[in-house]
Design a protein around this motif. Structure first.
Motif, PDB file in Angstrom:
ATOM      1  N   VAL A  76       6.232  10.705   4.998  1.00 54.69           N
ATOM      2  CA  VAL A  76       6.823   9.379   4.779  1.00 54.69           C
ATOM      3  C   VAL A  76       5.795   8.365   5.251  1.00 54.69           C
ATOM      4  CG1 VAL A  76       8.757   7.851   5.281  1.00 54.69           C
ATOM      5  CG2 VAL A  76       9.118  10.340   5.164  1.00 54.69           C
ATOM      6  N   ASN A  77       5.228   7.614   4.308  1.00 57.18           N
ATOM      7  CA  ASN A  77       4.088   6.743   4.583  1.00 57.18           C
ATOM      8  C   ASN A  77       4.468   5.273   4.445  1.00 57.18           C
ATOM      9  OD1 ASN A  77       1.836   8.975   4.403  1.00 57.18           O
ATOM     10  ND2 ASN A  77       3.140   9.254   2.603  1.00 57.18           N
ATOM     11  N   LEU A  78       4.091   4.479   5.440  1.00 56.29           N
ATOM     12  CA  LEU A  78       4.280   3.036   5.405  1.00 56.29           C
ATOM     13  C   LEU A  78       2.910   2.365   5.432  1.00 56.29           C
ATOM     14  CD1 LEU A  78       7.189   2.765   7.967  1.00 56.29           C
ATOM     15  CD2 LEU A  78       7.354   2.165   5.545  1.00 56.29           C
ATOM     16  N   TYR A  79       2.710   1.405   4.524  1.00 54.98           N
ATOM     17  CA  TYR A  79       1.411   0.747   4.413  1.00 54.98           C
ATOM     18  C   TYR A  79       1.567  -0.767   4.462  1.00 54.98           C
ATOM     19  CZ  TYR A  79      -0.070   5.278   2.516  1.00 54.98           C
ATOM     20  OH  TYR A  79      -0.321   6.618   2.329  1.00 54.98           O
ATOM     21  N   LYS A  80       0.636  -1.399   5.192  1.00 58.16           N
ATOM     22  CA  LYS A  80       0.437  -2.840   5.081  1.00 58.16           C
ATOM     23  C   LYS A  80      -0.988  -3.035   4.582  1.00 58.16           C
ATOM     24  CE  LYS A  80       0.615  -7.292   7.442  1.00 58.16           C
ATOM     25  NZ  LYS A  80       0.894  -8.018   8.700  1.00 58.16           N
ATOM     26  N   PHE A  81      -1.142  -3.750   3.467  1.00 59.66           N
ATOM     27  CA  PHE A  81      -2.440  -3.858   2.817  1.00 59.66           C
ATOM     28  C   PHE A  81      -3.222  -5.078   3.299  1.00 59.66           C
ATOM     29  CE2 PHE A  81       0.143  -1.764  -0.622  1.00 59.66           C
ATOM     30  CZ  PHE A  81      -0.409  -0.503  -0.445  1.00 59.66           C
ATOM     31  N   GLN A  94     -14.295  -6.531  -4.505  1.00 60.46           N
ATOM     32  CA  GLN A  94     -13.598  -5.333  -4.957  1.00 60.46           C
ATOM     33  C   GLN A  94     -12.095  -5.549  -5.089  1.00 60.46           C
ATOM     34  OE1 GLN A  94     -15.091  -2.312  -5.871  1.00 60.46           O
ATOM     35  NE2 GLN A  94     -16.918  -3.603  -5.767  1.00 60.46           N
ATOM     36  N   GLY A  95     -11.679  -6.808  -5.144  1.00 62.92           N
ATOM     37  CA  GLY A  95     -10.274  -7.108  -5.381  1.00 62.92           C
ATOM     38  C   GLY A  95      -9.444  -7.069  -4.118  1.00 62.92           C
ATOM     39  N   THR A  96      -8.140  -6.998  -4.295  1.00 64.73           N
ATOM     40  CA  THR A  96      -7.204  -7.024  -3.184  1.00 64.73           C
ATOM     41  C   THR A  96      -7.061  -5.638  -2.565  1.00 64.73           C
ATOM     42  OG1 THR A  96      -5.282  -6.512  -4.562  1.00 64.73           O
ATOM     43  CG2 THR A  96      -5.915  -8.848  -4.347  1.00 64.73           C
ATOM     44  N   GLY A  97      -6.397  -5.617  -1.405  1.00 59.73           N
ATOM     45  CA  GLY A  97      -6.112  -4.334  -0.777  1.00 59.73           C
ATOM     46  C   GLY A  97      -5.226  -3.469  -1.653  1.00 59.73           C
ATOM     47  N   ARG A  98      -4.263  -4.071  -2.305  1.00 62.41           N
ATOM     48  CA  ARG A  98      -3.379  -3.308  -3.201  1.00 62.41           C
ATOM     49  C   ARG A  98      -4.179  -2.663  -4.333  1.00 62.41           C
ATOM     50  NH1 ARG A  98       2.203  -4.284  -3.012  1.00 62.41           N
ATOM     51  NH2 ARG A  98       2.840  -5.906  -1.532  1.00 62.41           N
TER      52      ARG A  98
END
Length: 213
Positions: A76-81, A94-98
């Protein structure tokens, strides 16, 4: 009529075989990792030259592999970009974190499929989100052996640069499911239903006069 029946028999055998292969494939070996396997996997990971391929917590990874029970599990993974992708090699624009995470995800999904593992849920929406998480992802793995196989691959080590460039912070829980169904159970259900349907059709055909079986 005999030709039709032979064709139906052939289709049943083909479908039955494919579903049986899927059941066996998604079941995995269920044999815990041996000490020699653990050392071999860790050795290959330590030798990876990609940056940031070495960002594994090797102590935690060793504990995880050495305590293998051979059973499937979920992450179960939670991400903040990051607002903008932050590559360790300094590359820019290279664009956004997303977008960087999506580049990693495109590779990871293929690697999961090769190990008969799969993401089972993902969402960018959370009702109570006091930690400002941007995405939740749940992934099903057949075994710890399969995730180790992914970690030692060059494709994962190369793609990891996109993952770490994308993430400001993340949390991961390793759990074994009580109620979340694995794909093998769906394949087994289809296998049973297919067999029952074939038996019923065969009995109906046998009860009709003049039918050649």
């Amino acid at each position: 009529m005999k030709a039709v029946f032979k064709l139906s028999n052939l289709l049943f055998v083909v479908c039955f075989t494919l579903l049986l292969v899927l059941v066996l494939a998604f079941s995995g070996s269920q044999q815990p990792l041996s000490e020699a396997e653990v050392e071999a996997y860790l050795g290959k990971i330590e030798q990876q030259s990609q940056v940031p391929g070495g960002r594994h917590d090797l102590k935690a990874l060793r504990h995880f592999l050495e305590n293998d029970d051979g059973l499937p599990f979920y992450t179960v993974n939670l991400y903040k970009f990051n607002e903008q992708a932050q590559y360790l090699d300094g590359r820019e624009n290279q664009g956004t974190g997303r977008q960087a995470y999506d580049r990693f995800s495109a590779v990871m999904v293929k690697l999961l499929a090769q190990q008969f593992s799969q993401p089972v849920f993902g969402s960018d929406w959370m009702a109570d989100n006091s930690n400002d998480w941007h995405r939740l992802v749940i992934v099903h793995y057949r075994s710890r052996r399969d995730i180790a196989e992914i970690f030692i691959s060059d494709a994962f080590a190369d793609a990891a640069s996109h993952k770490w460039a994308s993430i400001e912070k993340n949390e991961r829980l390793l759990v074994q499911g009580l109620h979340l169904p694995a794909l093998k159970w769906g394949a087994m259900t289809l296998l049973v239903l297919l067999t029952m349907a074939f038996i019923c059709l065969k009995r109906r055909a046998a009860n009709k006069p003049g039918k050649l079986l």
